[in-house]
Design a protein around this motif. Structure first.
Motif, PDB file in Angstrom:
ATOM      1  N   GLU A  20      -6.428  -5.154  -2.170  1.00 56.79           N
ATOM      2  CA  GLU A  20      -7.698  -4.920  -1.460  1.00 56.79           C
ATOM      3  C   GLU A  20      -8.806  -5.809  -2.022  1.00 56.79           C
ATOM      4  OE1 GLU A  20      -8.000  -0.965   0.911  1.00 56.79           O
ATOM      5  OE2 GLU A  20      -8.471  -0.614  -1.206  1.00 56.79           O
ATOM      6  N   GLU A  21      -8.799  -5.959  -3.335  1.00 61.77           N
ATOM      7  CA  GLU A  21      -9.820  -6.822  -3.950  1.00 61.77           C
ATOM      8  C   GLU A  21      -9.659  -8.270  -3.488  1.00 61.77           C
ATOM      9  OE1 GLU A  21     -10.038  -4.173  -8.033  1.00 61.77           O
ATOM     10  OE2 GLU A  21      -9.374  -6.258  -8.171  1.00 61.77           O
ATOM     11  N   HIS A  41      -2.017  -2.092  -4.676  1.00 58.37           N
ATOM     12  CA  HIS A  41      -2.858  -1.926  -3.494  1.00 58.37           C
ATOM     13  C   HIS A  41      -4.318  -2.217  -3.829  1.00 58.37           C
ATOM     14  CE1 HIS A  41      -4.932   0.690  -0.309  1.00 58.37           C
ATOM     15  NE2 HIS A  41      -4.538  -0.416   0.271  1.00 58.37           N
ATOM     16  N   LYS A  42      -4.735  -1.752  -4.989  1.00 56.70           N
ATOM     17  CA  LYS A  42      -6.109  -1.984  -5.426  1.00 56.70           C
ATOM     18  C   LYS A  42      -6.364  -3.493  -5.569  1.00 56.70           C
ATOM     19  CE  LYS A  42      -9.208   0.071  -8.717  1.00 56.70           C
ATOM     20  NZ  LYS A  42      -9.188  -0.633  -9.997  1.00 56.70           N
ATOM     21  N   GLU A  74       0.282   1.836  -6.127  1.00 52.52           N
ATOM     22  CA  GLU A  74      -1.142   2.181  -6.173  1.00 52.52           C
ATOM     23  C   GLU A  74      -1.953   1.076  -6.853  1.00 52.52           C
ATOM     24  OE1 GLU A  74      -3.291   6.377  -7.179  1.00 52.52           O
ATOM     25  OE2 GLU A  74      -1.172   6.320  -6.669  1.00 52.52           O
ATOM     26  N   ARG A 101       0.854  -1.182   0.000  1.00 53.05           N
ATOM     27  CA  ARG A 101       0.000   0.000   0.000  1.00 53.05           C
ATOM     28  C   ARG A 101       0.896   1.239   0.000  1.00 53.05           C
ATOM     29  NH1 ARG A 101      -0.013   2.791   4.974  1.00 53.05           N
ATOM     30  NH2 ARG A 101       0.765   1.570   6.707  1.00 53.05           N
TER      31      ARG A 101
END
Ligand SMILES: *Cc1c(COP(=O)(O)O)cnc(C)c1O
Length: 357
Positions: A262-263, A258-259, A255, A174
């Motif tokens: 998170e998914e 991190h997405k 970035e 992250r």
């Protein structure tokens, strides 16, 4: 068959990094030598070292007044090197689990240690909040992701004293505001490369303030002055780290990952919360996106060994939880493909169909 690798560390690496590592072991950049048999004091390796350094700086957006060094010894060596270099009178530590405790134990050899907050009362299932940080500390030490207990700070905390963080298991997962930290360290083997290399990111002005003499190898300033070549660095792990960082940059950097992280985490936590058989062990707001811990509900507990065998039969490795938490832990580091998480979810659903009462 390629396995779904949920190992907690050393752990899954990007395939392209492994392929490039294999090539370099056979013939390093057409030199006729293996990466394993070159001198570290060559232009070719200096380029590798510099590239790893500048990729990490770029990916984490590390300001110019911070130095990056690569060392041997693992994060555990930093448990004493940090207080050796920084602890004059008193340091504060947040006790969030096994690794934090080990860091505390080492620091006590060098000065007074105040445990500012702890989550030991509930088997480290949460991140302490609302604590006050005394202003008279040489530094405050936190462990941003608790690999064993599956808890994580989701924001960078504000500290009136220099903040030191063990980021072994969530580095590059992250975005981090590096300027909020005085020192960040970790073993590479969770998210950044293979075992054998440790990174330390240091704001230089915090060094040189302790009165004790420092052994040369312990003094960060020697490693900074020599660009991590004060002695022989871990050449091949640094090469692999460079390849791993290159991969991360190629997919869009921190970035972007991190997405994806998170998914992946959300998918798996949703299944844990939905599934009749399982329950998560960490407080919801502090759940780690890297190490996802869950157990069987008490009425299904006797199935633990059997479920683990079931995951193995589906090509999964490393789903066994740490003995201090029990149950299961799926480590979902950067390089773990989404398909592996989907496979684990399928596995949990199929198992539920067979066993739900
Ligand atoms: C794995 C881990 C360590 C220990 O790392 P070594 O490189 O084996 O010394 C320390 N802290 C955290 C948070 C870890 O996940």
């Amino acid at each position: 068959m390629k396995k779904h690798n949920f190992n907690a560390g050393p752990s899954v690496l990007p395939r392209i990094a492994i392929e490039n590592g294999a090539k370099a072991v056979l013939d390093f950049e057409g030199s006729g030598l293996s990466i394993l048999e070159i001198s570290h004091r060559t232009k070719d390796f200096e380029r590798v070292n510099d590239e790893a350094n500048s990729l990490l700086r770029e990916l984490l957006n590390i300001p110019d007044n911070y130095k990056i060094i690569f060392l041997g010894g693992g994060a555990s060596t930093q448990f004493y090197e940090v207080p050796y270099n920084l602890l004059e009178k008193k340091a504060g530590y947040i006790n969030t689990g096994v690794w934090a405790k080990k860091a505390i134990k080492e620091a006590k050899l060098f000065g007074e240690v105040e445990v500012i907050a702890s989550s030991e009362d509930k088997n480290f299932s949460y991140i302490p909040k609302g604590f006050t940080i005394p202003k008279d500390l040489d530094y405050l030490h936190i462990t941003t992701n608790n690999t064993i207990f599956g808890t994580e700070y989701h924001t960078d905390i504000d500290s009136p004293v220099p903040l030191v963080a063990d980021m072994s298991s969530d580095i590059l997962s992250r975005k981090v505001d590096v300027s909020k930290y005085a020192l960040i360290y970790g073993g590479a083997q969770k998210n950044m490369g293979p075992a054998g290399v440790t990174f330390v990111i240091i704001r230089e002005d915090i060094l040189g303030k302790v009165s004790r003499p420092l052994p040369s190898m312990v003094d960060y300033r020697n490693h900074i002055a020599n660009n991590s070549m004060f002695n022989t660095p871990p050449v091949f792990p640094i090469f692999m780290m460079k390849e791993t960082l290159k991969w991360l940059k190629s997919i869009g950097g921190v970035e972007a990952i991190h997405k994806i992280n998170e998914e992946k985490a959300q998918m798996l936590y949703e299944e844990i919360d939905r599934n009749e058989l399982f329950v998560g062990t960490a407080a919801k707001e502090d759940r780690s996106i890297m190490n996802i811990c869950f157990v069987l509900k008490p009425e299904y507990e006797e199935l633990a060994g059997d479920f683990l065998e079931f995951t193995k039969s589906k090509g999964m490795v490393g789903v066994k939880g740490h003995r201090l938490v029990g149950g299961f832990r799926a480590s979902c580091y950067n390089a773990l493909p989404r398909e592996s998480v989907e496979a684990l979810i399928d596995c949990m659903r199929e198992y539920e169909k067979i066993h739900a009462k």
